[in-house]
Scaffold this active site. Structure first.
Site, PDB file in Angstrom:
ATOM      1  N   ARG A 144       6.924   2.599   9.450  1.00 43.01           N
ATOM      2  CA  ARG A 144       5.667   1.883   9.209  1.00 43.01           C
ATOM      3  C   ARG A 144       4.766   2.049  10.425  1.00 43.01           C
ATOM      4  NH1 ARG A 144       4.243  -3.621   6.073  1.00 43.01           N
ATOM      5  NH2 ARG A 144       1.983  -3.472   6.328  1.00 43.01           N
ATOM      6  N   ARG A 187      -7.963  -6.783  -2.796  1.00 41.52           N
ATOM      7  CA  ARG A 187      -9.057  -6.366  -1.902  1.00 41.52           C
ATOM      8  C   ARG A 187     -10.378  -6.327  -2.663  1.00 41.52           C
ATOM      9  NH1 ARG A 187      -6.412  -2.198   2.403  1.00 41.52           N
ATOM     10  NH2 ARG A 187      -4.508  -3.417   2.725  1.00 41.52           N
ATOM     11  N   TRP A 197      -4.651  -4.950  -5.096  1.00 40.09           N
ATOM     12  CA  TRP A 197      -5.758  -5.260  -6.027  1.00 40.09           C
ATOM     13  C   TRP A 197      -6.558  -6.450  -5.545  1.00 40.09           C
ATOM     14  CZ3 TRP A 197      -6.597  -1.545  -9.425  1.00 40.09           C
ATOM     15  CH2 TRP A 197      -5.513  -0.782  -9.892  1.00 40.09           C
ATOM     16  N   ARG A 206     -14.478   0.637   5.811  1.00 39.59           N
ATOM     17  CA  ARG A 206     -13.040   0.790   5.575  1.00 39.59           C
ATOM     18  C   ARG A 206     -12.723   2.057   4.794  1.00 39.59           C
ATOM     19  NH1 ARG A 206      -9.722  -3.474   6.525  1.00 39.59           N
ATOM     20  NH2 ARG A 206      -8.259  -2.648   5.008  1.00 39.59           N
ATOM     21  N   HIS A 266      -9.752   5.156   4.882  1.00 37.97           N
ATOM     22  CA  HIS A 266      -8.884   5.651   3.803  1.00 37.97           C
ATOM     23  C   HIS A 266      -9.030   7.166   3.640  1.00 37.97           C
ATOM     24  CE1 HIS A 266      -7.663   1.664   2.922  1.00 37.97           C
ATOM     25  NE2 HIS A 266      -8.865   1.255   2.535  1.00 37.97           N
ATOM     26  N   LEU A 326       9.912  20.512  -1.190  1.00 39.97           N
ATOM     27  CA  LEU A 326       9.787  19.074  -0.929  1.00 39.97           C
ATOM     28  C   LEU A 326       9.365  18.319  -2.194  1.00 39.97           C
ATOM     29  CD1 LEU A 326       9.528  16.751   1.205  1.00 39.97           C
ATOM     30  CD2 LEU A 326       7.113  17.410   1.411  1.00 39.97           C
ATOM     31  N   GLY A 338      -7.790   0.628   7.758  1.00 36.57           N
ATOM     32  CA  GLY A 338      -8.928  -0.277   7.934  1.00 36.57           C
ATOM     33  C   GLY A 338      -9.233  -0.493   9.403  1.00 36.57           C
ATOM     34  N   ARG A 339      -8.178  -0.724  10.207  1.00 32.18           N
ATOM     35  CA  ARG A 339      -8.390  -0.955  11.643  1.00 32.18           C
ATOM     36  C   ARG A 339      -8.901   0.308  12.342  1.00 32.18           C
ATOM     37  NH1 ARG A 339      -2.639  -3.373  12.289  1.00 32.18           N
ATOM     38  NH2 ARG A 339      -2.610  -2.695  10.110  1.00 32.18           N
ATOM     39  N   ASP A 362       0.047   2.514   7.086  1.00 32.91           N
ATOM     40  CA  ASP A 362      -0.796   1.333   7.320  1.00 32.91           C
ATOM     41  C   ASP A 362      -1.738   1.549   8.507  1.00 32.91           C
ATOM     42  OD1 ASP A 362      -1.756  -1.197   6.838  1.00 32.91           O
ATOM     43  OD2 ASP A 362      -0.082  -2.246   7.782  1.00 32.91           O
TER      44      ASP A 362
END
Ligand code: IPE
Ligand code: IPE
Ligand code: MG
Length: 246
Positions: free
Chosen positions: A194, A77, A75, A39, A43, A137, A29-30, A26
């Site tokens: 998180r 957004r 979705w 934004r 990503h 992995l 965007g910030r 998370d």
């Protein structure tokens, strides 16, 4: 990146290494906003961080890494942002994962991929099949994933089996239920991380995280590093897990 000064400060115990870490990635965007960028730039930077963290997870010898990339709620957004994320996903599936497969990484997707564009579904199935035999992995990407939606889909299947007489009520053990989830066959995550300072689960792995340790950090996902991952594992290794016992 500030945490690089901490490199080497978190000595990890090989015996207490978690087998499975799950991450709510998370703060993209910030991260972009802080830099006056759109934004989607956040990503993109986040996707690059994921590449680094997959390599770090391999180096640390983890068996499973599950990452929350797109939720059933995302979705909501703007169409522009959703499109940008889907385009990044296309590139990711094309480039990074082909590279990782060479490195013995196996990949699958959890979540309902039927809502994704047909070409993305096709790429996902291809990569899942291409990497099937890999033993390093195992990376699980949560896409159009929601813990409640996963339980709903599992219950639909269970109800079908029961209606057709193939499943009896007394056969409904916890293991049986787990076997109907997208994560069937994967051990529950010992540690859920998180980033970005938010301290909530946002519909991630609701069943599977029943006894996970949680680690929250303020770092925005694009700034997350291998050292920060080591710090989270170090914190996990120094916690006392009780599982309700004494
Ligand atoms: C996480 O970053 C990525 C997705 C949810 C797809 P965000 O986009 O949620 O970033 P913030 O929370 O707005 O900073
Ligand atoms: C959770 O982050 C989903 C992903 C990281 C993919 P969100 O940013 O969507 O969650 P909320 O809205 O803060 O709960
Ligand atoms: Mg967010």
């Amino acid at each position: 990146m500030a945490l690089e000064k901490d490199a080497g400060r978190f000595p990890l115990s090989a015996e207490k290494m978690p087998k499975h870490i799950a991450i709510i990635m998370d703060g993209n965007g910030r991260w972009a906003k802080k830099r006056g960028l759109p934004r989607k730039a956040g990503h993109k930077a986040g996707a690059e961080t994921l590449e680094k963290i997959i390599s770090a997870a391999r180096e640390l010898g983890l068996e499973h890494l599950t990452v929350y990339a797109f939720s059933t709620e995302n979705w909501k957004r703007s169409q522009e942002e959703v499109d940008a994320i889907m385009n990044l996903l296309r590139q990711y599936l094309k480039n990074y994962f082909k590279k990782f497969i060479k490195d013995d990484v196996r990949m699958d997707v959890i979540g309902d991929i039927r809502r994704l564009d047909a070409d993305i579904q096709k790429q996902i199935i291809e990569i899942e099949q291409l990497s099937m035999e890999k033993t390093g992995l195992f990376v699980h990407i949560a896409l159009n994933y929601g813990g409640r939606d996963e339980l709903r889909r599992a219950m639909t299947k269970i109800a079908q089996e029961a209606a057709e007489g193939r499943l009896l009520p007394e056969e409904m053990t916890e293991d049986c239920i787990a076997g109907y989830l997208d994560t069937a066959g994967t051990p529950d995550p010992e540690l859920v991380i998180r980033t970005s300072g938010e301290e909530r689960i946002s519909n991630f792995l609701l069943w599977q995280s029943a006894y996970s340790e949680f680690y929250f950090c303020d770092t925005l996902w694009p700034d997350f590093t291998k050292t920060e991952l080591e710090k989270a594992i170090f914190a996990y290794q120094n916690r006392e897990r009780r599982f309700g016992g004494r």
